[in-house]
Design a protein around this motif. Structure first.
Motif, short mmCIF file in Angstrom:
data_model
loop_
_atom_site.label_atom_id
_atom_site.label_comp_id
_atom_site.label_asym_id
_atom_site.label_seq_id
_atom_site.Cartn_x
_atom_site.Cartn_y
_atom_site.Cartn_z
N MET A 1 92.13 60.89 17.25
CA MET A 1 90.89 61.01 18.02
C MET A 1 90.52 62.48 18.21
SD MET A 1 90.25 60.00 22.02
CE MET A 1 91.17 61.45 22.57
N MET A 2 91.49 63.31 18.53
CA MET A 2 91.22 64.73 18.72
C MET A 2 90.70 65.37 17.43
SD MET A 2 91.73 66.06 21.81
CE MET A 2 92.45 67.71 21.77
N GLU A 3 91.26 64.98 16.30
CA GLU A 3 90.87 65.57 15.03
C GLU A 3 89.44 65.19 14.64
OE1 GLU A 3 92.52 67.79 13.22
OE2 GLU A 3 94.06 67.81 14.77
N GLU A 4 88.98 64.04 15.11
CA GLU A 4 87.64 63.58 14.78
C GLU A 4 86.56 64.24 15.64
OE1 GLU A 4 87.70 59.37 15.11
OE2 GLU A 4 88.94 59.07 13.31
N LEU A 5 86.95 64.85 16.74
CA LEU A 5 85.97 65.50 17.62
C LEU A 5 85.49 66.81 17.01
CD1 LEU A 5 87.74 65.02 21.08
CD2 LEU A 5 85.80 63.71 20.19
N ALA A 6 84.32 67.25 17.45
CA ALA A 6 83.82 68.56 17.06
C ALA A 6 84.71 69.63 17.69
CB ALA A 6 82.37 68.74 17.52
N ASP A 7 84.74 70.82 17.08
CA ASP A 7 85.59 71.90 17.57
C ASP A 7 85.35 72.20 19.05
OD1 ASP A 7 86.70 72.12 15.09
OD2 ASP A 7 85.53 73.88 14.48
N LYS A 8 84.07 72.25 19.44
CA LYS A 8 83.73 72.57 20.83
C LYS A 8 84.23 71.48 21.78
CE LYS A 8 79.66 75.49 20.08
NZ LYS A 8 78.21 75.67 20.34
N GLU A 9 84.15 70.23 21.36
CA GLU A 9 84.61 69.13 22.20
C GLU A 9 86.13 69.14 22.33
OE1 GLU A 9 81.02 65.93 21.28
OE2 GLU A 9 82.89 65.84 20.13
N ARG A 10 86.80 69.43 21.22
CA ARG A 10 88.26 69.50 21.24
C ARG A 10 88.73 70.62 22.17
NH1 ARG A 10 89.04 70.87 16.16
NH2 ARG A 10 88.44 68.78 15.48
N ALA B 1 71.81 59.47 23.68
CA ALA B 1 72.55 58.83 24.78
C ALA B 1 73.58 57.86 24.24
CB ALA B 1 71.57 58.12 25.71
N SER B 2 73.19 57.11 23.18
CA SER B 2 74.11 56.13 22.62
C SER B 2 75.26 56.80 21.89
CB SER B 2 73.36 55.19 21.66
OG SER B 2 72.88 55.91 20.54
N ALA B 3 75.10 58.09 21.50
CA ALA B 3 76.14 58.82 20.78
C ALA B 3 77.23 59.35 21.70
CB ALA B 3 75.51 59.97 20.00
N LYS C 1 85.95 65.44 35.52
CA LYS C 1 84.80 66.26 35.90
C LYS C 1 84.62 67.45 34.96
CE LYS C 1 82.98 68.80 39.95
NZ LYS C 1 82.98 70.17 39.44
N LEU C 2 85.72 68.12 34.64
CA LEU C 2 85.66 69.32 33.80
C LEU C 2 85.26 68.98 32.36
CD1 LEU C 2 88.81 71.12 35.20
CD2 LEU C 2 86.47 72.02 35.26
N VAL C 3 85.83 67.91 31.82
CA VAL C 3 85.48 67.51 30.45
C VAL C 3 84.00 67.18 30.35
CG1 VAL C 3 85.76 65.71 28.69
CG2 VAL C 3 87.77 66.72 29.77
N GLU C 4 83.51 66.40 31.30
CA GLU C 4 82.11 65.97 31.25
C GLU C 4 81.17 67.15 31.46
OE1 GLU C 4 82.00 62.73 34.01
OE2 GLU C 4 83.14 61.39 32.69
N GLU C 5 81.57 68.12 32.29
CA GLU C 5 80.76 69.32 32.47
C GLU C 5 80.76 70.19 31.22
OE1 GLU C 5 82.33 71.32 35.86
OE2 GLU C 5 81.23 70.10 37.32
N LYS C 6 81.93 70.42 30.66
CA LYS C 6 82.07 71.31 29.51
C LYS C 6 81.41 70.77 28.24
CE LYS C 6 86.44 73.42 31.06
NZ LYS C 6 86.08 74.85 30.95
N THR C 7 81.28 69.44 28.15
CA THR C 7 80.65 68.84 26.97
C THR C 7 79.21 68.43 27.23
OG1 THR C 7 81.43 66.60 27.53
CG2 THR C 7 82.88 67.96 26.14
N GLY C 8 78.71 68.77 28.41
CA GLY C 8 77.34 68.39 28.74
C GLY C 8 77.11 66.89 28.74
N GLY C 9 78.15 66.15 29.06
CA GLY C 9 78.05 64.69 29.11
C GLY C 9 78.26 64.02 27.78
N ALA C 10 78.51 64.78 26.72
CA ALA C 10 78.74 64.17 25.40
C ALA C 10 80.01 63.35 25.37
CB ALA C 10 78.78 65.25 24.33
N ILE C 11 80.98 63.73 26.21
CA ILE C 11 82.21 62.97 26.35
C ILE C 11 82.35 62.52 27.80
CG2 ILE C 11 84.73 63.05 26.27
CD1 ILE C 11 84.58 64.96 23.98
#
Length: 346
Positions: free
Chosen positions: A254-263, A29-31, A59-69
């Motif tokens: 910031m985009m480069e630091e994200l995981a591929d799936k998150e980007r 959760a903290s991550a 809404k779409l970002v939070e859904e697609k990342t499962g709340g990770a972002i």
């Protein structure tokens, strides 16, 4: 005694496993990554198309990342004015939606996409901004120069129209009038029509029109409603001067630091949110014009000949002004690709 020992050990093991699970959940959760997103205009889905985009995107970002972002929205320029927010997105891990006013100091080449009467339709504008070679070049150069990715061009309110205290049916009707200009390019256009253009901040436009500092201005129907300009303007001319848009900007580091799936989630969410916003904006244009009629504005649609006269005078003056600020090739590329898009729609 042995049985008591076994029971106690099993109990302790259960507690230990449970504790580890709780700790794992807490760490997960903290991550979670929270990204700030700033933009102009009120937090109103009814009045502000950029807010419509932002809510869909969140809404779409939070859904697609499962709340990770998580996307934290800051409407109404809460994080600063256009220039301040541009500086922030260039240096900080954030997202910003910028207008031409925010883009001009760091990337004036973007004005090549805003030549008056560049697009014949919404669809042509979509083709140009989504897939043209001119936009690919703009995105590449903008990223290299600023450290910011331009993900989407957001449709913010339809095509731009003129408003005035008197009828505007052709360029000759501008003679001797004073018009609020958003930037120097609009000043050049008004001068070509025989009017005086005066840069006035959006926050001061209503008062300027009310007190006669300016006789008119130009904006899409959405912003005429947001600013209650129908209270101080009696005439609306649907000249479809320019496609009204803003730019979704994301800090590249910031985009480069994200995981591929998150980007990829951010990119796909931006594209989907933009498609939804375009549908919303275009479905509302006629309703907004009807609303302005109800508020007492006289609405006029120029004839084909009058539109041709507007274009004949405004386009050369705009291009002449623009060539003082950017290389000719940027303008030529935009004009050529916009014509291709117009032809493709036909």
């Amino acid at each position: 005694m042995m049985m008591l020992y076994n029971i106690s050990w099993k109990f302790l093991r259960c507690l230990l496993i449970t504790g580890l699970l709780i700790l794992t959940v807490a760490v997960a959760a903290s991550a979670k990554t929270t990204i700030k997103m700033s933009y102009n205009g009120p937090a109103s889905e009814e009045d502000n198309a950029v807010h419509v985009f932002a809510t869909h995107f969140k809404k779409l970002v939070e859904e697609k990342t499962g709340g990770a972002i998580a996307i934290d929205l800051f409407p109404n320029s809460q994080l600063g004015n256009e220039q301040q927010r541009m500086e922030q997105v260039m240096t900080d891990p954030m997202i910003n939606v910028a207008s031409f006013g925010g883009m001009e100091t760091v990337f004036p080449e973007i004005f090549a996409t805003n030549v008056p009467f560049l697009f014949d339709s919404y669809k042509a504008a979509h083709i140009f901004f989504d897939s043209s070679d001119a936009m690919k070049k703009i995105r590449k150069e903008f990223r290299e120069r600023t450290g910011v990715q331009l993900l989407e061009v957001i449709e913010e309110g339809g095509f731009i129209a003129f408003t005035c205290t008197q009828p505007i049916k052709s360029p000759k009707d501008f003679k001797g009038l004073k018009f609020r200009a958003m930037d120097a390019s609009q000043v050049a256009m008004y001068e070509a029509f025989g009017a005086a253009g005066t840069p006035i901040p959006w926050t001061e436009v209503y008062l300027a029109l009310k007190t006669g500092v300016a006789d008119g201005q130009m904006n899409p129907p959405t912003y005429i409603i947001i600013g209650s300009l129908y209270e101080v303007q009696s005439h609306l001319t649907l000249a479809n001067v320019q496609y009204s848009d803003q730019f979704l900007l994301v800090n590249n580091a910031m985009m480069e630091e994200l995981a591929d799936k998150e980007r990829e989630a951010i990119r796909s969410a931006a594209k989907e949110a933009n498609a939804l916003t375009r549908t919303f904006v275009e479905s509302q244009v006629e309703n907004r014009i009807a609303f302005l009629k109800e508020k007492g504005m006289e609405v006029y649609t120029p004839t084909h000949e009058e539109m041709a006269e507007f274009k004949k005078l405004s386009t050369p003056s705009y291009i002449k002004w623009l060539r003082q600020h950017i290389e000719k090739e940027w303008i030529d590329d935009a004009l050529a690709d916009a014509q291709k898009a117009n032809n493709e729609v036909q």
